[in-house]
Write a protein that holds these residues in place. Structure first.
Motif, PDB file in Angstrom:
ATOM      1  N   LYS A  31     -10.840   4.602   2.989  1.00  0.00           N
ATOM      2  CA  LYS A  31     -11.347   5.349   3.990  1.00  0.00           C
ATOM      3  C   LYS A  31     -10.394   5.660   3.891  1.00  0.00           C
ATOM      4  CE  LYS A  31     -10.408   7.546   8.134  1.00  0.00           C
ATOM      5  NZ  LYS A  31      -8.923   7.721   8.800  1.00  0.00           N
ATOM      6  N   SER A  35      -3.727  12.925   6.880  1.00  0.00           N
ATOM      7  CA  SER A  35      -2.653  12.556   6.457  1.00  0.00           C
ATOM      8  C   SER A  35      -2.362  12.183   4.878  1.00  0.00           C
ATOM      9  CB  SER A  35      -1.698  11.649   7.681  1.00  0.00           C
ATOM     10  OG  SER A  35      -2.048  10.522   6.872  1.00  0.00           O
ATOM     11  N   SER A 191      -3.920   4.424   5.440  1.00  0.00           N
ATOM     12  CA  SER A 191      -3.650   4.603   6.493  1.00  0.00           C
ATOM     13  C   SER A 191      -2.236   5.281   5.799  1.00  0.00           C
ATOM     14  CB  SER A 191      -3.135   4.287   7.685  1.00  0.00           C
ATOM     15  OG  SER A 191      -2.573   5.340   8.899  1.00  0.00           O
ATOM     16  N   ASP A 192      -1.496   6.663   6.900  1.00  0.00           N
ATOM     17  CA  ASP A 192       0.305   6.940   6.788  1.00  0.00           C
ATOM     18  C   ASP A 192       0.796   5.513   7.192  1.00  0.00           C
ATOM     19  OD1 ASP A 192      -0.125   7.020   9.382  1.00  0.00           O
ATOM     20  OD2 ASP A 192       0.758   8.973   9.977  1.00  0.00           O
ATOM     21  N   TYR A 197       0.967  -2.607  13.613  1.00  0.00           N
ATOM     22  CA  TYR A 197       2.376  -2.642  14.181  1.00  0.00           C
ATOM     23  C   TYR A 197       2.634  -3.916  15.779  1.00  0.00           C
ATOM     24  CZ  TYR A 197       4.948  -1.419  10.356  1.00  0.00           C
ATOM     25  OH  TYR A 197       5.292  -1.518   9.154  1.00  0.00           O
ATOM     26  N   ASP A 200       3.614   0.832  18.576  1.00  0.00           N
ATOM     27  CA  ASP A 200       3.583   2.392  17.679  1.00  0.00           C
ATOM     28  C   ASP A 200       4.741   2.082  16.772  1.00  0.00           C
ATOM     29  OD1 ASP A 200       3.944   4.035  16.211  1.00  0.00           O
ATOM     30  OD2 ASP A 200       2.264   5.742  17.530  1.00  0.00           O
ATOM     31  N   HIS A 202       6.425   4.209  15.262  1.00  0.00           N
ATOM     32  CA  HIS A 202       7.131   5.313  15.763  1.00  0.00           C
ATOM     33  C   HIS A 202       8.061   5.379  17.199  1.00  0.00           C
ATOM     34  CE1 HIS A 202       4.156   7.012  12.446  1.00  0.00           C
ATOM     35  NE2 HIS A 202       5.344   6.749  12.347  1.00  0.00           N
ATOM     36  N   MET A 223      -2.101  -4.279  21.360  1.00  0.00           N
ATOM     37  CA  MET A 223      -1.238  -3.221  20.332  1.00  0.00           C
ATOM     38  C   MET A 223      -1.653  -1.798  20.370  1.00  0.00           C
ATOM     39  SD  MET A 223      -0.517  -6.318  17.897  1.00  0.00           S
ATOM     40  CE  MET A 223       0.194  -8.128  18.332  1.00  0.00           C
ATOM     41  N   LYS A 225      -2.281   2.057  19.653  1.00  0.00           N
ATOM     42  CA  LYS A 225      -1.544   3.095  20.749  1.00  0.00           C
ATOM     43  C   LYS A 225      -3.013   4.508  20.243  1.00  0.00           C
ATOM     44  CE  LYS A 225       0.720   1.226  23.122  1.00  0.00           C
ATOM     45  NZ  LYS A 225       0.903  -0.614  22.448  1.00  0.00           N
ATOM     46  N   SER A 227      -1.804   6.956  19.878  1.00  0.00           N
ATOM     47  CA  SER A 227      -1.221   8.020  19.104  1.00  0.00           C
ATOM     48  C   SER A 227      -0.875   8.595  17.130  1.00  0.00           C
ATOM     49  CB  SER A 227       0.695   7.580  19.312  1.00  0.00           C
ATOM     50  OG  SER A 227       0.936   6.745  19.375  1.00  0.00           O
ATOM     51  N   THR A 228      -1.011   9.558  17.677  1.00  0.00           N
ATOM     52  CA  THR A 228      -1.109   9.659  15.556  1.00  0.00           C
ATOM     53  C   THR A 228       0.526  10.411  15.010  1.00  0.00           C
ATOM     54  OG1 THR A 228      -1.755  12.008  15.891  1.00  0.00           O
ATOM     55  CG2 THR A 228      -3.369  11.039  16.024  1.00  0.00           C
ATOM     56  N   GLY A 229       0.307  10.122  13.651  1.00  0.00           N
ATOM     57  CA  GLY A 229       1.657   9.953  12.658  1.00  0.00           C
ATOM     58  C   GLY A 229       1.643  11.411  12.803  1.00  0.00           C
ATOM     59  N   THR A 234      -6.008  11.636  12.897  1.00  0.00           N
ATOM     60  CA  THR A 234      -7.138  11.563  14.392  1.00  0.00           C
ATOM     61  C   THR A 234      -6.997  10.119  14.622  1.00  0.00           C
ATOM     62  OG1 THR A 234      -8.351  13.400  12.895  1.00  0.00           O
ATOM     63  CG2 THR A 234      -9.328  12.452  15.056  1.00  0.00           C
ATOM     64  N   GLY A 236      -5.393   7.347  15.876  1.00  0.00           N
ATOM     65  CA  GLY A 236      -4.285   6.751  15.164  1.00  0.00           C
ATOM     66  C   GLY A 236      -4.847   5.218  15.623  1.00  0.00           C
ATOM     67  N   MET A 237      -4.049   4.264  15.506  1.00  0.00           N
ATOM     68  CA  MET A 237      -4.335   2.926  15.859  1.00  0.00           C
ATOM     69  C   MET A 237      -5.618   2.291  16.316  1.00  0.00           C
ATOM     70  SD  MET A 237      -3.648   0.624  13.433  1.00  0.00           S
ATOM     71  CE  MET A 237      -2.303   1.300  12.401  1.00  0.00           C
ATOM     72  N   LYS A 240      -8.267   2.815  14.361  1.00  0.00           N
ATOM     73  CA  LYS A 240      -8.871   1.272  13.439  1.00  0.00           C
ATOM     74  C   LYS A 240      -9.140  -0.121  14.099  1.00  0.00           C
ATOM     75  CE  LYS A 240      -5.502   3.973  10.766  1.00  0.00           C
ATOM     76  NZ  LYS A 240      -6.195   5.184  10.909  1.00  0.00           N
TER      77      LYS A 240
HETATM   78  N1  LIG Z   1       0.633  -0.845  17.493  1.00  0.00           N
HETATM   79  C1  LIG Z   1       0.597   0.499  16.075  1.00  0.00           C
HETATM   80  N2  LIG Z   1       0.777   0.225  14.929  1.00  0.00           N
HETATM   81  C2  LIG Z   1       1.072   1.056  13.539  1.00  0.00           C
HETATM   82  N3  LIG Z   1       0.178   2.461  13.899  1.00  0.00           N
HETATM   83  C3  LIG Z   1       0.265   3.028  15.518  1.00  0.00           C
HETATM   84  C4  LIG Z   1       0.234   1.330  15.932  1.00  0.00           C
HETATM   85  N4  LIG Z   1      -0.160   2.256  17.533  1.00  0.00           N
HETATM   86  C5  LIG Z   1      -0.163   4.101  16.726  1.00  0.00           C
HETATM   87  N5  LIG Z   1      -0.146   3.948  15.783  1.00  0.00           N
HETATM   88  C6  LIG Z   1       0.017   5.767  15.047  1.00  0.00           C
HETATM   89  O1  LIG Z   1      -1.477   5.560  14.585  1.00  0.00           O
HETATM   90  C7  LIG Z   1      -0.814   6.277  12.999  1.00  0.00           C
HETATM   91  C8  LIG Z   1      -1.808   6.143  11.660  1.00  0.00           C
HETATM   92  O2  LIG Z   1      -3.114   6.563  12.419  1.00  0.00           O
HETATM   93  P1  LIG Z   1      -3.834   8.481  12.508  1.00  0.00           P
HETATM   94  O3  LIG Z   1      -2.181   9.303  11.964  1.00  0.00           O
HETATM   95  O4  LIG Z   1      -4.707   8.659  13.309  1.00  0.00           O
HETATM   96  O5  LIG Z   1      -3.516   8.594  10.703  1.00  0.00           O
HETATM   97  P2  LIG Z   1      -4.552   8.216   9.808  1.00  0.00           P
HETATM   98  O6  LIG Z   1      -4.866   9.692   9.065  1.00  0.00           O
HETATM   99  O7  LIG Z   1      -3.684   7.560   8.302  1.00  0.00           O
HETATM  100  O8  LIG Z   1      -6.100   8.321  10.072  1.00  0.00           O
HETATM  101  C9  LIG Z   1       0.280   6.444  12.751  1.00  0.00           C
HETATM  102  O9  LIG Z   1       1.270   6.571  11.702  1.00  0.00           O
HETATM  103  C10 LIG Z   1       1.040   5.184  14.717  1.00  0.00           C
HETATM  104  O10 LIG Z   1       1.777   6.547  14.441  1.00  0.00           O
END
Ligand SMILES: Nc1ncnc2c1ncn2[C@@H]1O[C@H](COP(=O)(O)OP(=O)(O)O)[C@@H](O)[C@H]1O
Ligand SMILES: N[C@@H](CCC(=O)OP(=O)(O)O)C(=O)O
Length: 304
Positions: A31, A35, A191-192, A197, A200, A202, A223, A225, A227-229, A234, A236-237, A240
């Motif tokens: 996948k 980003s 991913s980016d 981790y 997050d 960031h 762990m 969140k 939040s997206t990077g 869409t 974030g983690m 995933k």
């Molecule tokens: N525990 C965590 N470990 C790593 N990244 C995290 C975590 N929690 C939130 N994130 C965020 O998830 C982002 C990756 O997801 P996302 O922006 O949806 O990217 P992608 O396009 O790869 O799906 C990271 O850049 C980071 O800001």
């Protein structure tokens, strides 16, 4: 004589390294997030990354694996083509962007795959495709047929028809469901970021990369969140880890790795990558249909 022995030794070790990945996995779902596919500054497609992604997939295929690609990017690419600077929140604008972007994505993928004589085909799904047992069976058959015909399926959500109630909304979950219904034994989320981790990175510079996860317990789940990077990602983690649950309970391993450098797919192949490996759940009694019943409210209308 010594040279001959050294050569034989290197060949054997080389073969062992080359074989280690093949021995373990026969069918892989990869996948790639928006980003990773696009330039951060402009949102335009990153052709050289796409080229390397396609070349790696063809190498995976040549080494005997079935490969399915789940590619995001339709909305981001459509936005760029149409010239919408701000991230749209209106669903009809997103759908219009996806209509334009999905065509552009497929055109680019098919051009690149054809350079390696590799056929590829588009599979667009909505939540209803999975919730409805008849269309679920149909899409399973389609995947099997595509693998039999040596075609690489390129999957995305059918964003142009999926309304709020019936959308996956993120391709992490979709790719895990594809892993489950195709009985793949590995899911790779590019991913980016390098992997999961402890927080997050960031927001928290002290966050540490988790290399391996055996059990998806509360500590691990806490762990992630949402939040997206980036401006185009869409889920974030958090999504995933939802994907990790579905994939590992379905009997597949899952890797989160950084798609910033597409060489990562070769590193994974040779077991020399940086990332997070989620081990498949042992003795998991996971039934996708039950999960769908429980977690995805069935909807009566909409496209399939
Ligand atoms: N525990 C965590 N470990 C790593 N990244 C995290 C975590 N929690 C939130 N994130 C965020 O998830 C982002 C990756 O997801 P996302 O922006 O949806 O990217 P992608 O396009 O790869 O799906 C990271 O850049 C980071 O800001
Ligand atoms: N289906 C949407 C992508 C949704 C999604 O999960 O995006 P991403 O977080 O970039 O993997 C699209 O193609 O734009």
């Amino acid at each position: 004589m010594r040279n001959v022995i050294m050569y034989a030794f290197r060949l054997t070790i080389g073969k062992m390294i080359e074989m280690s990945f093949l021995d373990n996995y026969k069918r892989v779902v990869i996948k790639i997030g928006s980003s990773t596919l696009t330039h951060a500054e402009t949102g335009s497609l990153n052709f050289s990354k796409m080229e390397r992604l396609v070349r790696s997939i063809c190498d995976y295929r040549n080494s005997g694996m079935d490969v399915c690609l789940v590619s995001s990017g339709a909305i981001a690419v459509g936005r760029d083509v149409i010239g919408i600077k701000e991230r749209p929140s209106d669903i009809s604008i997103k759908q219009a962007c996806a209509a334009v972007g999905q065509g552009r994505l497929m055109m680019t993928y098919q051009k690149l795959f054809s350079e390696y004589n590799q056929n590829s085909g588009q599979v667009l799904m909505t939540k209803n495709t999975i919730v409805n047992p008849v269309s679920r069976r149909n899409v399973m058959n389609t995947f099997e047929e595509l693998f039999d015909l040596n075609v690489v399926p390129i999957v995305n959500e059918n964003d142009t028809v999926s309304t709020y109630e019936m959308q996956f909304g993120d391709n992490d979950t979709l790719s895990a469901i594809v892993t489950s219904i195709t009985k793949a034994d590995l899911l790779i989320l590019l991913s980016d970021i390098d992997g999961l981790y402890s927080d997050d990175p960031h927001d928290n510079p002290d966050a540490k990369l988790i290399r391996e996860v055996d059990t998806l317990d509360r500590k691990i789940l806490g762990m992630a969140k949402s939040s997206t990077g980036s401006d185009v990602g869409t889920g974030g983690m958090a999504t995933k880890l939802t994907a990790a649950k579905i994939a590992t309970y379905s009997g597949a391993d899952m890797i989160i790795a950084n798609g910033g450098n597409m060489g990562i797919l070769y590193d994974i192949m040779n077991d020399r990558y940086t990332g997070t490996l989620f081990h498949r759940a042992k003795d998991a009694e996971f039934v996708l249909a039950d999960y769908i019943q429980r977690e995805m409210a069935p909807t009566s209308t909409g496209g399939q």
